[in-house]
Design a protein around this motif. Structure first.
Motif, mmCIF file in Angstrom:
data_model
loop_
_atom_site.group_PDB
_atom_site.id
_atom_site.type_symbol
_atom_site.label_atom_id
_atom_site.label_comp_id
_atom_site.label_asym_id
_atom_site.label_seq_id
_atom_site.Cartn_x
_atom_site.Cartn_y
_atom_site.Cartn_z
ATOM 1 N N LEU A 282 -1.783 -11.151 7.235
ATOM 2 C CA LEU A 282 -1.095 -10.195 5.852
ATOM 3 C C LEU A 282 -1.764 -10.585 4.115
ATOM 4 O O LEU A 282 -1.840 -9.349 3.567
ATOM 5 C CB LEU A 282 0.442 -10.867 5.825
ATOM 6 N N ALA A 283 -2.601 -11.795 4.184
ATOM 7 C CA ALA A 283 -2.933 -11.821 2.889
ATOM 8 C C ALA A 283 -4.245 -11.179 2.306
ATOM 9 O O ALA A 283 -4.281 -10.231 1.020
ATOM 10 C CB ALA A 283 -3.341 -13.049 3.095
ATOM 11 N N THR A 284 -5.097 -9.902 3.719
ATOM 12 C CA THR A 284 -5.952 -9.550 3.343
ATOM 13 C C THR A 284 -5.724 -8.328 3.089
ATOM 14 O O THR A 284 -6.473 -6.522 3.454
ATOM 15 C CB THR A 284 -7.316 -9.387 4.607
ATOM 16 N N LEU A 285 -3.772 -7.887 3.734
ATOM 17 C CA LEU A 285 -3.837 -6.234 3.130
ATOM 18 C C LEU A 285 -3.748 -5.679 2.067
ATOM 19 O O LEU A 285 -3.738 -7.061 1.096
ATOM 20 C CB LEU A 285 -2.240 -5.802 3.863
ATOM 21 N N SER A 286 -3.937 -4.684 1.264
ATOM 22 C CA SER A 286 -3.698 -4.004 0.216
ATOM 23 C C SER A 286 -3.927 -3.555 -0.300
ATOM 24 O O SER A 286 -3.378 -2.287 0.691
ATOM 25 C CB SER A 286 -5.229 -3.400 -0.129
ATOM 26 N N PHE A 287 -2.726 -3.213 -1.539
ATOM 27 C CA PHE A 287 -2.412 -1.894 -1.922
ATOM 28 C C PHE A 287 -2.972 -0.894 -3.034
ATOM 29 O O PHE A 287 -3.637 -1.957 -4.030
ATOM 30 C CB PHE A 287 -1.020 -2.528 -2.332
ATOM 31 N N ASP A 288 -2.274 0.514 -3.398
ATOM 32 C CA ASP A 288 -3.045 1.224 -4.265
ATOM 33 C C ASP A 288 -1.789 0.475 -5.590
ATOM 34 O O ASP A 288 -2.721 0.833 -6.759
ATOM 35 C CB ASP A 288 -2.906 2.751 -3.957
ATOM 36 N N TYR A 349 9.070 11.470 0.258
ATOM 37 C CA TYR A 349 8.146 11.726 1.882
ATOM 38 C C TYR A 349 8.411 9.478 2.504
ATOM 39 O O TYR A 349 9.045 9.348 1.422
ATOM 40 C CB TYR A 349 6.194 11.137 1.393
ATOM 41 N N ARG A 350 7.970 9.473 2.990
ATOM 42 C CA ARG A 350 8.645 8.415 3.918
ATOM 43 C C ARG A 350 6.811 7.808 4.516
ATOM 44 O O ARG A 350 6.617 8.043 5.279
ATOM 45 C CB ARG A 350 9.388 8.053 4.724
ATOM 46 N N ARG A 351 7.145 6.242 3.683
ATOM 47 C CA ARG A 351 5.774 5.503 4.734
ATOM 48 C C ARG A 351 6.044 4.027 5.379
ATOM 49 O O ARG A 351 8.046 4.055 5.293
ATOM 50 C CB ARG A 351 4.840 5.160 3.354
ATOM 51 N N ASP A 352 5.884 3.579 6.403
ATOM 52 C CA ASP A 352 6.809 2.450 7.180
ATOM 53 C C ASP A 352 5.895 1.193 6.593
ATOM 54 O O ASP A 352 5.930 0.217 7.341
ATOM 55 C CB ASP A 352 7.028 2.356 8.595
ATOM 56 N N ASP A 353 4.963 0.807 6.333
ATOM 57 C CA ASP A 353 4.053 -0.311 5.322
ATOM 58 C C ASP A 353 4.690 -1.050 6.112
ATOM 59 O O ASP A 353 5.268 -2.756 6.116
ATOM 60 C CB ASP A 353 3.477 -0.103 4.687
ATOM 61 N N ALA A 354 6.985 -1.549 5.754
ATOM 62 C CA ALA A 354 7.276 -2.202 5.348
ATOM 63 C C ALA A 354 7.869 -3.148 6.301
ATOM 64 O O ALA A 354 8.204 -3.996 6.785
ATOM 65 C CB ALA A 354 8.525 -2.174 4.690
ATOM 66 N N LYS A 355 7.566 -2.395 7.701
ATOM 67 C CA LYS A 355 7.939 -2.766 9.616
ATOM 68 C C LYS A 355 7.237 -4.208 9.326
ATOM 69 O O LYS A 355 8.130 -5.574 9.901
ATOM 70 C CB LYS A 355 8.008 -1.549 9.974
ATOM 71 N N ARG A 356 6.125 -3.881 9.338
ATOM 72 C CA ARG A 356 4.902 -5.003 9.925
ATOM 73 C C ARG A 356 5.489 -6.546 8.791
ATOM 74 O O ARG A 356 5.398 -7.115 9.344
ATOM 75 C CB ARG A 356 3.716 -4.668 9.121
ATOM 76 N N TRP A 357 5.864 -6.000 8.280
ATOM 77 C CA TRP A 357 6.045 -7.697 7.026
ATOM 78 C C TRP A 357 7.731 -8.150 7.473
ATOM 79 O O TRP A 357 7.828 -9.226 7.187
ATOM 80 C CB TRP A 357 6.046 -7.129 5.115
ATOM 81 N N LEU A 358 8.543 -7.561 7.258
ATOM 82 C CA LEU A 358 9.538 -7.388 7.908
ATOM 83 C C LEU A 358 9.862 -8.636 9.578
ATOM 84 O O LEU A 358 10.548 -9.181 9.827
ATOM 85 C CB LEU A 358 11.160 -6.583 7.964
#
Length: 564
Positions: A282-288, A349-358
């Motif tokens: 998780l810590a290695t995930l990056s955001f724009d 539009y929708r992304r599902d990036d939150a699902k992994r963290w939740l």
């Protein structure tokens, strides 16, 4: 009510100031005893629209007013006398400045002829608070040649300054004797004649509307569908937080919440980032893009991780403070949050990036045991809906940040994180409790020792205040810092073990007292305290090294989870 007959000009000026303060929205005054401030005190005590609160300790009084301001979201008046009395307000003024809270300080002073001549209790009071007030008004001693419209107009300007750039304001009020009524009332009809229309009204002499700062839509908005976006919630009000969460619902972007964000307890929000970021995957995930709403984040882990992100970092927060200790900002919007949301509609539009963290958050188990971290985790779920929670600094707020995901979503969280001091935490909680039916304060033993005088304030409460003190025999937060461990350096100069408990203190101030040593006894004691009501002191005893050991064990458990 202002009448044309008054005992002296000192009292008349005080009445004019107090009346205008109430017309400008002030309904609470916190007053310390003093003779030179008597005109202000008598005017405030006699005003039917003003609720007055007292304390013998000006330092505690300032923090009482701060708590009142936080809970009511209205300016609060503070009245004290001259000399070192107002110097004791300094810590509360600093905290109010750092967190943009509108305290209005009206402090008595010696007139100019009594300054720098050896007169008793005379000091240089103008600018005593340096640059912490957003505005300052240095009045002359009451003078019949000074127009009453000018007196009210200058006060209107001062309060408007606190509305457009929220923070404390300081009114220095010199008075010559007499301070008290004496002799026959004087007819001030001629002096008050220019105020005829004001006297017959209920509005301020001049209502100055603060400038509304609208944030124009950014040319970089919205991010492209390929961009990963993270939302970070700092210190917010309930209304601000809910507006942001509702705005972001359709995006699927992760929302990281600080304990001060009022978002703990919401299923769609990540409140355990402090723990989750100890997982490499998780810590290695990056955001724009990182959209941070407000600031002063409690978690140092989160702040340091944000610093590693190669992202466009945007801050949306009223005022000019950047809330950016690592200087990562690429866009700063110092404007009203609601205006920004209106001008930057969420993308379709929708992304599902939150699902992994939740999913990862759902797999975290609250710690169980007899250490203070486990007990705070157990306490979080017991705090009543729609009540207030005040968190002390040092370990108390960090504990709740790590394990408070079971807090009810309707709990209002408060903290003094402007300069994160340990002074005045109990007094601030007492101020909050004046406006809340149930308030829970969690703080450390050193913090409570620092503010014991303010236990006297609990006698003024008609509501429930439950004080949960974590007694780990001194400053156990220093166990987490890289202090050299050779000899007794850490204990002697940092942790300062005291070997005391708070049973006798509770008896001295007639506060119900319970001692607890594990999570089960804590829940039983807390529920009993809720049922009994009034002021309650729960002493949660813990070994000095237990907290640091529990925090390290929690990190190990997160890292040991199977693949997410």
């Amino acid at each position: 009510m202002i009448t044309t007959n008054c005992d002296n000009l000192n009292l008349l000026w005080a009445q004019l100031l107090i009346e205008e303060c109430t017309r400008l929205g002030i309904s609470d005054a916190c007053i310390a005893p003093g003779s030179r401030s008597a005109p202000l005190t008598m005017a405030a005590a006699a005003h039917p629209k003003l609720q007055c609160h007292t304390h013998f300790d000006e330092r505690g009084l300032g923090f009482l007013a701060l708590g009142l301001t936080k809970a009511s979201q209205r300016p609060v008046l503070v009245i004290c006398t001259s000399g070192s009395a107002l110097a004791n307000l300094y810590p509360a003024v600093v905290e109010a400045a750092q967190t943009a809270q509108p305290l209005v300080l009206a402090c008595a002073d010696r007139p100019l002829e009594l300054v720098n001549c050896g007169a008793n209790q005379a000091i240089q009071q103008p600018r005593i608070f340096a640059n912490f007030p957003v505005a300052e008004l240095d009045l002359p001693a009451p003078d019949s040649h000074f127009p009453p419209r000018a007196l009210l107009g200058k006060l209107d300007d001062l309060i408007a300054s606190a509305q457009s750039a929220p923070g404390p304001v300081f009114i220095n009020c010199p008075y010559r004797e007499p301070f008290y009524p004496s002799g026959e009332p004087i007819d001030f009809s001629d002096y008050l004649a220019p105020l005829a229309s004001w006297l017959g009204a209920v509005t301020p002499l001049c209502r100055i509307h603060p400038v509304t700062q609208y944030c124009s839509p950014s040319p970089y908005w919205p991010p492209a569908p390929t961009h990963a976006v993270l939302i970070v919630l700092g210190a917010l009000t309930k209304v601000q937080m809910q507006a942001i969460v509702d705005w972001a619902k359709s995006t699927g972007w992760p929302i990281f919440a600080d304990i001060q964000s009022q978002a703990f307890g919401l299923a769609e929000v990540i409140t355990t980032a402090d723990s989750l970021l100890q997982r490499d995957e998780l810590a290695t995930l990056s955001f724009d893009y990182i959209l941070q709403f407000s600031g002063r984040l409690v978690s140092k882990t989160l702040q340091q991780w944000l610093d590693t992100q190669p992202a466009e970092h945007w801050l949306i927060a009223p005022g000019t403070t950047r809330f950016d200790p690592y200087y990562q900002l690429s866009q700063h919007y110092p404007c009203d949050i609601f205006s920004w949301l209106e001008n930057h509609p969420a993308p379709t539009y929708r992304r599902d990036d939150a699902k992994r963290w939740l999913r990862a958050q759902q797999r975290l188990l609250a710690p169980k045991g007899n250490d203070e971290l486990s007990m705070v985790a157990s306490l979080a779920s017991q705090i009543p809906e729609k009540s207030a929670l005040m968190l002390g600094n040092s370990l108390a707020i960090r504990h709740m940040q790590m394990v408070g995901q079971t807090l009810p979503a309707s709990v209002n969280c408060f903290a003094n994180r402007g300069c994160s001091g340990i002074d005045g935490l109990l007094a601030t909680a007492c101020g909050i409790a004046l406006n809340q039916p149930v308030t829970t304060l969690i703080l450390g033993d050193t913090s409570l020792l620092h503010d014991l005088n303010s236990l006297a304030l609990t006698r003024q409460l008609s509501t429930t205040l439950i004080i949960v003190v974590i007694n780990n025999d001194g400053g156990s937060i220093f166990e987490l810092l890289p202090i050299p461990r050779h000899g007794d350096l850490a204990q002697t100069y940092y942790q300062l073990p005291h070997g005391m408990n708070f049973a006798a203190v509770a008896a001295q101030f007639a506060i119900n007292y319970q001692q607890v040593t594990d999570d089960k006894s804590l829940i039983i004691a807390y529920q009993r305290a809720l049922q009994q009501g009034g002021a309650q002191l729960l002493e949660l005893t813990s070994k000095p090294t237990a907290a640091s050991r529990a925090i390290r064990q929690l990190g190990e458990q997160v890292r040991a989870l199977s693949s997410l």
